[in-house]
Write a protein that holds these residues in place. Structure first.
Motif, short mmCIF file in Angstrom:
data_model
loop_
_atom_site.label_atom_id
_atom_site.label_comp_id
_atom_site.label_asym_id
_atom_site.label_seq_id
_atom_site.Cartn_x
_atom_site.Cartn_y
_atom_site.Cartn_z
N UNK A 124 0.90 -1.26 -0.05
CA UNK A 124 0.04 -0.01 0.17
C UNK A 124 0.78 1.08 0.02
N UNK A 125 1.77 1.19 0.86
CA UNK A 125 2.67 2.41 0.84
C UNK A 125 3.56 2.57 -0.52
N UNK A 126 3.87 1.55 -1.06
CA UNK A 126 4.55 1.59 -2.74
C UNK A 126 3.54 2.26 -3.63
N UNK A 127 2.38 1.71 -3.50
CA UNK A 127 1.30 2.15 -4.46
C UNK A 127 0.72 3.60 -4.16
N UNK A 128 0.88 3.99 -3.14
CA UNK A 128 0.74 5.46 -2.77
C UNK A 128 1.83 6.39 -3.18
N UNK A 129 2.98 6.05 -3.48
CA UNK A 129 4.03 6.60 -3.84
C UNK A 129 4.03 6.86 -5.31
N UNK A 134 -0.36 6.69 -12.92
CA UNK A 134 0.07 5.61 -13.11
C UNK A 134 -0.27 4.36 -11.70
N UNK A 135 -0.79 5.03 -10.54
CA UNK A 135 -1.52 4.49 -9.80
C UNK A 135 -2.94 4.12 -10.11
N UNK A 136 -3.34 4.90 -10.92
CA UNK A 136 -4.94 4.72 -11.41
C UNK A 136 -5.04 3.56 -12.20
#
Length: 190
Positions: A124-129, A134-136
């Motif tokens: 989750x932390x990596x995804x938030x960065x 890109x996250x979308x």
């Protein structure tokens, strides 16, 4: 058989409401999931979902078949960006740099790394960065299991753009998950 002038509007509103609840409401969790990862703030995500559901209800009569989930997720995405455009400038508007994020993938995929016991918090932390574009695509593909075609419809992008963003997102996620602090590397026993 004569019709009563006051009976028609009530009947159509009730039928419309029933159809909306049957077709759209089942995807409320998917809408909230996308809003959560776009907004990265529970209160903002709730605002996005609430506004998106109001818009979906308002324009439900314009939906004429197709995939309701894709239609709703597109509304959620557009609502997020509309609400976000009213906020001050932030990293959301930063351009993606193709030089910094090439399409080379020579290592294990993020899915493989995840299966190799990466804890949920680190993921989750990596995804938030990741930058929002890109996250979308990563959330839509991996968490919501949308096809490339569905993602292209939701984001109003070409499939090639979706594929390249997804490749960059996976690479960045892999880099975030495999990057360890220097202290850990120094003391790591292999």
């Amino acid at each position: 058989m004569p019709t009563e002038p006051n009976a028609s509007p009530r009947g159509t509103d009730a039928a419309r409401s029933v159809r909306f609840e049957a077709q759209v409401v089942p995807y409320l969790d998917a809408a909230h999931n996308l809003a959560h990862w776009l907004a990265r703030n529970p209160a903002d995500a709730q605002d996005v979902v609430q506004e998106a559901m109001l818009r979906a209800l308002r324009y439900f009569d314009s939906f004429h078949g197709g995939d309701v989930r894709v239609w709703l997720l597109a509304i959620v995405r557009n609502t997020f960006y509309t609400l976000r455009s009213r906020a001050p400038h932030d990293a959301l508007h930063d351009e993606l740099d193709d030089v910094k994020h090439p399409l080379v993938d020579d290592g294990p995929s993020p899915e493989t790394l995840t299966l190799l016991a990466v804890d949920v918090g680190a993921l989750q932390a990596a995804l938030e960065k990741l930058p929002p574009p890109l996250r979308e695509v990563l959330v839509l593909r991996e968490l919501e299991e949308c096809s490339y075609k569905e993602i292209a419809a939701i984001t109003e992008q070409k499939i090639g753009t979706v594929m390249s963003r997804l490749a960059r997102a996976r690479e960045r996620l892999r880099d975030e998950l495999t990057c360890r602090p220097k202290e850990v590397r120094r003391h790591d026993v292999r």
